[in-house]
Design an enzyme around this catalytic site. Sequence first.
Site, PDB file in Angstrom:
ATOM      1  N   TYR A  70       0.598  -1.297   0.098  1.00 54.18           N
ATOM      2  CA  TYR A  70       0.206  -0.243   0.328  1.00 54.18           C
ATOM      3  C   TYR A  70       0.877   0.862  -0.034  1.00 54.18           C
ATOM      4  CZ  TYR A  70      -3.145   3.697   1.157  1.00 54.18           C
ATOM      5  OH  TYR A  70      -3.999   4.720   1.357  1.00 54.18           O
TER       6      TYR A  70
ATOM      7  N   GLU B 266      -3.705   7.064  -4.267  1.00 53.02           N
ATOM      8  CA  GLU B 266      -3.494   6.097  -3.450  1.00 53.02           C
ATOM      9  C   GLU B 266      -3.464   5.489  -4.296  1.00 53.02           C
ATOM     10  OE1 GLU B 266      -6.336   4.885   0.155  1.00 53.02           O
ATOM     11  OE2 GLU B 266      -7.157   4.519  -2.127  1.00 53.02           O
TER      12      GLU B 266
END
Length: 403
Positions: free
Chosen positions: A125, A213
Amino acid sequence: MRPKLNTMNLHEYQGKDLLKSFGVEIQEGIVATTVEEAVAAAKQLKTDVTVIKAQIHAGGRGKGGGVKIAKNEADVREHAGNILGMMLKTPQTPGGLEGPGKLVSKILVAEDAYIGKFEDNKEYYVSILMDRGRKQNVIIYSTEGGMDIEKVAEETPELVHKEYIDPMLGIQSFQLRKVAFNLGLSGVAMKAMSKFIAKLYKAFVQSDSSMFEINPCLHTSDDRIVAVDCKVSLDDNALFRHADLAELRDTSEEDATEVEARSYGLNFVNLDGNVGCMVNGAGLAMATMDIIKLSGGEPANFLDVGGTADAARVEQAFRIILRDPAVKAILINIFGGIVRCDRVAQGVVDAYKNIGDIKVPIIVRLQGTNADIAKTIIDESGLEVHSATLLQEAADLVKKVIG
């Protein structure tokens, strides 16, 4: 983790195009709006496996059935046909899983970025956003990619890392290496991740974005780093510098009332309360929302009419607030600096007469330029409008009218 105020969101395919223009390696794909376009796209990609992804402004698409694997043309046809036109429900669509969902009108037909066996690849992530408290940009990253970062942060906070970057100095080489090291990378993979983060940060800064993101950020079995999915939020206030990016706005994905308000030059955000508010200036708006809560109500919206509000704009603001059936009262709180209070007062009176049959109580507090004239206009209008001078008076009136 997607910001709400003053941002413009991009679809996944648009975000990936932006990243690619800065040299960031992405999962390649082609957008399609029909089944036949999807089939043609899959053939063009020339991969044994393709991924069919719904394109909406919401995360969690896979859990809602909006992401499917296709191993042949029949699969492409089936999945594209099922996803296109569906009302996709995810935890991030309006109302969540219990809400109406969002209509899928576009899909991304993407290559399979995973090399060999799935378990031979590693998902991370990575996100970049601004930390307003520190006045710095921050890279948030974790080895637990492909999962909800909020859940990871809650259950295993030690697996979430943050790297703060001074915007005046920019990202430094040692920070790039630190990110890669904390992700457990070494050798070729460490160098690849360092380059990936450097390009990603450059794209973030130069596009005036509010958030990137990348989840998952993929480390393939052949040591490449690839953005398999991405969310991009651009800063609305900087779009005048990026006409090409401003053209990517998909208003069908945005709140229809907010889109209409923007066309009138109003800064409007829908909320879930019962007291509508109309102010001039973001700071005063926040204070007004606090007053509403302290009075026992809940703000139904954030609405800033700006410093040049005239009667016509005030009327449009009124109409937009009244469209919300949950609104039980309206609080107008204007400080007349640039804008004249008498203009706002006249706008209130005109709107009241033009709209007609307004059933919710209206509380008006006007201070500043020509406030005395404004009060006279309100008081002599003969309308059911409550006039206040002090904030506390306005708060007491809100409390009174909402019971």
